[in-house]
Scaffold this motif. Structure first.
Motif, PDB file in Angstrom:
ATOM      1  N   ALA A  23       5.156 -18.216  -9.258  1.00  0.00           N
ATOM      2  CA  ALA A  23       5.907 -17.148  -9.915  1.00  0.00           C
ATOM      3  C   ALA A  23       5.030 -16.480 -10.969  1.00  0.00           C
ATOM      4  N   GLY A  24       5.090 -15.151 -11.018  1.00  0.00           N
ATOM      5  CA  GLY A  24       4.317 -14.390 -11.983  1.00  0.00           C
ATOM      6  C   GLY A  24       2.945 -13.977 -11.520  1.00  0.00           C
ATOM      7  N   ASP A  25       2.497 -14.467 -10.366  1.00  0.00           N
ATOM      8  CA  ASP A  25       1.174 -14.097  -9.863  1.00  0.00           C
ATOM      9  C   ASP A  25       1.103 -12.614  -9.512  1.00  0.00           C
ATOM     10  N   VAL A  26      -0.080 -12.057  -9.660  1.00  0.00           N
ATOM     11  CA  VAL A  26      -0.448 -10.784  -9.035  1.00  0.00           C
ATOM     12  C   VAL A  26      -1.249 -11.145  -7.798  1.00  0.00           C
ATOM     13  N   VAL A  27      -0.811 -10.705  -6.622  1.00  0.00           N
ATOM     14  CA  VAL A  27      -1.486 -11.114  -5.392  1.00  0.00           C
ATOM     15  C   VAL A  27      -1.692  -9.912  -4.477  1.00  0.00           C
ATOM     16  N   LEU A  28      -2.913  -9.771  -4.001  1.00  0.00           N
ATOM     17  CA  LEU A  28      -3.273  -8.740  -3.026  1.00  0.00           C
ATOM     18  C   LEU A  28      -3.228  -9.366  -1.643  1.00  0.00           C
ATOM     19  N   VAL A  62      -0.568  -4.406  -1.554  1.00  0.00           N
ATOM     20  CA  VAL A  62      -1.065  -4.312  -0.182  1.00  0.00           C
ATOM     21  C   VAL A  62      -1.906  -3.049  -0.030  1.00  0.00           C
ATOM     22  N   PRO A  63      -2.895  -3.064   0.867  1.00  0.00           N
ATOM     23  CA  PRO A  63      -3.617  -1.829   1.184  1.00  0.00           C
ATOM     24  C   PRO A  63      -2.754  -0.940   2.071  1.00  0.00           C
ATOM     25  N   THR A 100       3.161   9.905   3.591  1.00  0.00           N
ATOM     26  CA  THR A 100       2.062   9.625   4.507  1.00  0.00           C
ATOM     27  C   THR A 100       2.042   8.149   4.876  1.00  0.00           C
ATOM     28  N   PRO A 101       2.223   7.803   6.143  1.00  0.00           N
ATOM     29  CA  PRO A 101       2.202   6.389   6.525  1.00  0.00           C
ATOM     30  C   PRO A 101       0.789   5.824   6.497  1.00  0.00           C
ATOM     31  N   SER A 102       0.697   4.519   6.274  1.00  0.00           N
ATOM     32  CA  SER A 102      -0.594   3.855   6.401  1.00  0.00           C
ATOM     33  C   SER A 102      -0.921   3.698   7.887  1.00  0.00           C
ATOM     34  N   ARG A 103      -2.177   3.368   8.160  1.00  0.00           N
ATOM     35  CA  ARG A 103      -2.587   3.173   9.553  1.00  0.00           C
ATOM     36  C   ARG A 103      -3.538   1.989   9.641  1.00  0.00           C
ATOM     37  N   TRP A 104      -3.275   1.120  10.615  1.00  0.00           N
ATOM     38  CA  TRP A 104      -4.107  -0.059  10.886  1.00  0.00           C
ATOM     39  C   TRP A 104      -4.031  -1.103   9.769  1.00  0.00           C
ATOM     40  N   MET A 105      -3.053  -0.991   8.893  1.00  0.00           N
ATOM     41  CA  MET A 105      -2.904  -1.960   7.804  1.00  0.00           C
ATOM     42  C   MET A 105      -1.903  -3.055   8.140  1.00  0.00           C
ATOM     43  N   GLY A 106      -1.156  -2.877   9.231  1.00  0.00           N
ATOM     44  CA  GLY A 106      -0.188  -3.878   9.647  1.00  0.00           C
ATOM     45  C   GLY A 106       1.229  -3.546   9.213  1.00  0.00           C
ATOM     46  N   VAL A 107       2.181  -4.145   9.897  1.00  0.00           N
ATOM     47  CA  VAL A 107       3.584  -3.816   9.648  1.00  0.00           C
ATOM     48  C   VAL A 107       4.075  -4.381   8.323  1.00  0.00           C
ATOM     49  N   VAL A 108       3.494  -5.478   7.839  1.00  0.00           N
ATOM     50  CA  VAL A 108       3.928  -6.036   6.562  1.00  0.00           C
ATOM     51  C   VAL A 108       3.530  -5.101   5.425  1.00  0.00           C
ATOM     52  N   ALA A 109       2.318  -4.588   5.452  1.00  0.00           N
ATOM     53  CA  ALA A 109       1.897  -3.626   4.435  1.00  0.00           C
ATOM     54  C   ALA A 109       2.760  -2.376   4.479  1.00  0.00           C
ATOM     55  N   GLU A 110       3.047  -1.897   5.672  1.00  0.00           N
ATOM     56  CA  GLU A 110       3.864  -0.693   5.790  1.00  0.00           C
ATOM     57  C   GLU A 110       5.291  -0.952   5.313  1.00  0.00           C
ATOM     58  N   ALA A 111       5.803  -2.156   5.537  1.00  0.00           N
ATOM     59  CA  ALA A 111       7.134  -2.497   5.036  1.00  0.00           C
ATOM     60  C   ALA A 111       7.165  -2.481   3.521  1.00  0.00           C
ATOM     61  N   LEU A 112       6.118  -3.032   2.894  1.00  0.00           N
ATOM     62  CA  LEU A 112       6.115  -3.035   1.430  1.00  0.00           C
ATOM     63  C   LEU A 112       5.971  -1.617   0.888  1.00  0.00           C
ATOM     64  N   SER A 127      -5.411   4.269  -0.398  1.00  0.00           N
ATOM     65  CA  SER A 127      -4.353   3.963  -1.354  1.00  0.00           C
ATOM     66  C   SER A 127      -3.921   2.503  -1.226  1.00  0.00           C
ATOM     67  N   PHE A 128      -3.254   2.016  -2.270  1.00  0.00           N
ATOM     68  CA  PHE A 128      -2.625   0.702  -2.281  1.00  0.00           C
ATOM     69  C   PHE A 128      -1.193   0.874  -2.757  1.00  0.00           C
TER      70      PHE A 128
END
Length: 265
Positions: A23-28, A62-63, A100-112, A127-128
């Motif tokens: 809890a409290g972490d910053v995570v990429l 996420v990227p 603008t949607p992300s591309r090739w970053m995966g569905v989890v990144a796009e969900a976030l 962008s992130f």
């Protein structure tokens, strides 16, 4: 299917805590969803598990890169005819963090990216998105000519002593290693360009000069880093996950690149 039971939000959260996320972490996060296996609730459940572990004081990053908003003259996978370049530059809609949607970053990144409350930086190529307590600090002031450097979200995660989570993917996807490239004494630079949204809503092709990045040795770099024993490696769902302190990783990578890459222009 090899799984005896479905993974769930609760089981993934337990795996993440065992790995060392707190809890409290910053995570990429970099995530290959398919490697996690079957999850009840799919992508939604994966994001929720991460947010549950981080809590209200944590931040998930996420990227959300947009490689289709780059200069077509440099496209190789696949290339496009030179006769198309002008049309692409003139007609590509300017980058809009909200649309603008992300591309090739995966569905989890796009969900976030589309999760309620998520913020996104304004760089038209790399962008992130971030969600949580430190999200404004991470996405603000993302300069065109410092795409993955000190003034980027990568630099912000470094200053916040954040972590990197490679969930089912390897160091070839580890964007934090680019920060080490920017820290080299004289990294190679070159022109690049994107369609940028203007204040009046119009689009304009814009060019600038930035560091030329190179991921070709990241897998070898990452393997050498893991010999330090600092990375926490373990299962999250059916995936192999790596949880790494980003500051330690970038400091190691900065020295590694200085030693292993030629400085000859």
């Amino acid at each position: 299917m090899d799984q005896p039971t479905p993974h769930t939000t609760g089981s993934l959260a337990a795996d993440l805590r065992t790995l060392g996320l707190t809890a409290g972490d910053v995570v990429l996060l970099h995530c290959a969803k398919r490697s996690i296996g079957f999850v009840a609730g799919g992508t939604h459940a994966i994001v929720q598990a991460l947010l549950d572990v981080l809590g209200s004081g944590g931040t998930l990053v996420v990227p959300t890169h947009t490689p289709d908003n780059t200069d077509p003259a440099g496209w190789r996978h696949p290339p496009v005819p030179q006769t198309w370049w002008r049309t692409i530059r003139d007609q590509t809609p300017g980058f809009d963090p909200a649309r603008t949607p992300s591309r090739w970053m995966g569905v989890v990144a796009e969900a976030l990216r589309t999760w309620p409350g998520a913020l996104r930086s304004h760089h038209p190529q790399v962008s992130f998105a971030a969600l949580g307590a430190r999200a404004p600090d991470i996405v603000r002031d993302h300069r065109l000519d410092d795409a993955l450097g000190e003034n980027s979200p990568l630099g912000a995660v470094y200053r916040l002593d954040g972590k990197v989570l490679l969930l089912g993917c390897g160091h070839d996807s580890n964007t934090s290693l680019h920060l080490a490239e920017y820290r080299q004494q004289s990294p190679p630079r070159g022109p690049t360009g994107s369609s940028v949204r203007q204040a009046d809503g119009s689009s304009r092709w814009t060019t600038w000069v930035d560091v030329l990045t190179d991921e070709s040795d990241f897998t070898r770099l990452g393997a050498d880093y893991e010999t330090t024993g600092v990375a926490r490696i373990g299962p999250v769902g059916s995936a192999t996950a790596r949880l790494i302190p980003q500051r330690h990783l970038v400091d190691f990578a900065t020295e590694w690149l200085a030693t292993h890459r030629s400085t000859t222009p």
